[in-house]
Design a protein around this motif. Structure first.
Motif, short mmCIF file in Angstrom:
data_model
loop_
_atom_site.label_atom_id
_atom_site.label_comp_id
_atom_site.label_asym_id
_atom_site.label_seq_id
_atom_site.Cartn_x
_atom_site.Cartn_y
_atom_site.Cartn_z
N ARG A 189 0.83 -1.21 0.00
CA ARG A 189 0.00 0.00 0.00
C ARG A 189 0.87 1.26 0.00
O ARG A 189 0.57 2.24 -0.70
CB ARG A 189 -0.91 0.00 1.23
N ILE A 190 1.96 1.27 0.75
CA ILE A 190 2.86 2.43 0.77
C ILE A 190 3.49 2.66 -0.61
O ILE A 190 3.62 3.80 -1.08
CB ILE A 190 3.95 2.22 1.84
N ILE A 191 3.88 1.58 -1.27
CA ILE A 191 4.47 1.70 -2.61
C ILE A 191 3.46 2.30 -3.59
O ILE A 191 3.79 3.17 -4.40
CB ILE A 191 4.97 0.33 -3.09
N ALA A 192 2.21 1.87 -3.51
CA ALA A 192 1.18 2.40 -4.40
C ALA A 192 0.92 3.87 -4.11
O ALA A 192 0.74 4.68 -5.04
CB ALA A 192 -0.10 1.59 -4.24
N GLU A 193 0.92 4.27 -2.86
CA GLU A 193 0.69 5.68 -2.51
C GLU A 193 1.85 6.56 -2.99
O GLU A 193 1.62 7.65 -3.52
CB GLU A 193 0.51 5.80 -1.00
N GLN A 194 3.07 6.08 -2.83
CA GLN A 194 4.21 6.87 -3.29
C GLN A 194 4.24 6.98 -4.81
O GLN A 194 4.60 8.03 -5.36
CB GLN A 194 5.51 6.23 -2.79
N ILE A 198 4.11 10.75 -6.81
CA ILE A 198 5.10 11.31 -7.74
C ILE A 198 4.61 11.29 -9.18
O ILE A 198 5.35 11.69 -10.08
CB ILE A 198 6.44 10.55 -7.64
N GLY A 199 3.38 10.85 -9.42
CA GLY A 199 2.79 10.96 -10.75
C GLY A 199 3.04 9.79 -11.67
O GLY A 199 2.95 9.97 -12.90
N LEU A 200 3.36 8.62 -11.15
CA LEU A 200 3.55 7.45 -12.01
C LEU A 200 2.20 6.88 -12.44
O LEU A 200 1.26 6.82 -11.65
CB LEU A 200 4.35 6.37 -11.28
#
Length: 231
Positions: A189-194, A198-200
């Motif tokens: 979940r943290i990876i998806a939020e980051q 950053i606009g990926l």
């Protein structure tokens, strides 16, 4: 069959001249990229990646364009062996020249004594341009003499960098082989939020690798983020 032979001195001199111009060209591209990345700090990661990709694509274009200009303004780099038939020599009869007699009018010696001497007349000092031309020729001849050795050193440097890149690719391949999937839902979940922050447009591939101690990115066409298990 006539085969073209390459002039190594002319080729190496043109390549060294091209790389010398590429120093200031690459510096300008780097400065422009740094300014563009600073202006695009609030933009998406894709925008910054596109700017960096365009800058890197411009570097080989500068090299090829500069070499084209240097090549057409310099000597030819290909020599062709050709057999030229010499015309037969024909002996011509010697011509007997007649002496030329010129009748001069009488000269009065007293008139010559009244004329000013040529040595006493002030002559303008000639401009000494021979030193500058000689210095320029010395630099040109020195650069032409050492250009093959400089180009050889450049090839050695390129080979060393290619070996380094190949070693890095081989190491990253071994790291990807030891990657384990992330099963912790909180980390996913943290990876998806980051990634969204950053606009990926899509979530990058992330895995755990026990062979590293800090997060790293491996791969070129398909990059992957590797995290240490202790994170």
């Amino acid at each position: 069959m006539i085969l073209p032979l390459s002039d190594w001195h002319a080729l190496s001199l043109q390549l060294i001249t091209t790389f010398a111009h590429f120093l200031w060209q690459g510096a300008i591209v780097g400065i422009v990229l740094a300014v563009a990345l600073r202006l695009c700090a609030n933009r998406s990661a894709n925008t910054r990646y596109l700017a960096a990709g365009m800058a890197f694509a411009l570097l080989p274009a500068c090299v090829m364009g500069t070499f084209t200009v240097v090549h057409y303004s310099g000597a030819a780099i290909f020599l062709v062996e050709q057999t030229v038939e010499q015309p037969p020599l024909v002996a011509l009869p010697a011509r007997k020249e007649q002496p030329l007699l010129v009748e001069l009018p009488p000269v009065d010696v007293s008139d010559l004594q009244q004329q000013p001497s040529l040595a006493s007349m002030s002559q303008p000092e000639p401009i000494d341009t021979g030193a500058a031309i000689h210095s320029e020729r010395n630099w040109s001849s020195l650069l032409s003499a050492v250009s093959p050795y400089l180009f050889g050193l450049y090839l050695i440097g390129v080979a060393a960098m290619l070996i380094r890149i190949g070693t890095s690719v081989s190491s990253s391949t071994r790291l990807r082989g030891a990657v384990a999937a992330i099963e912790d839902a909180a980390i996913v979940r943290i990876i998806a939020e980051q990634a969204a922050r950053i606009g990926l447009k899509r979530i990058p591939a992330v895995g755990l690798c026990p062979r590293i101690s800090v997060p790293v990115v491996v791969g070129i066409l398909k990059p992957m983020i590797l995290l240490p298990p202790a994170i």
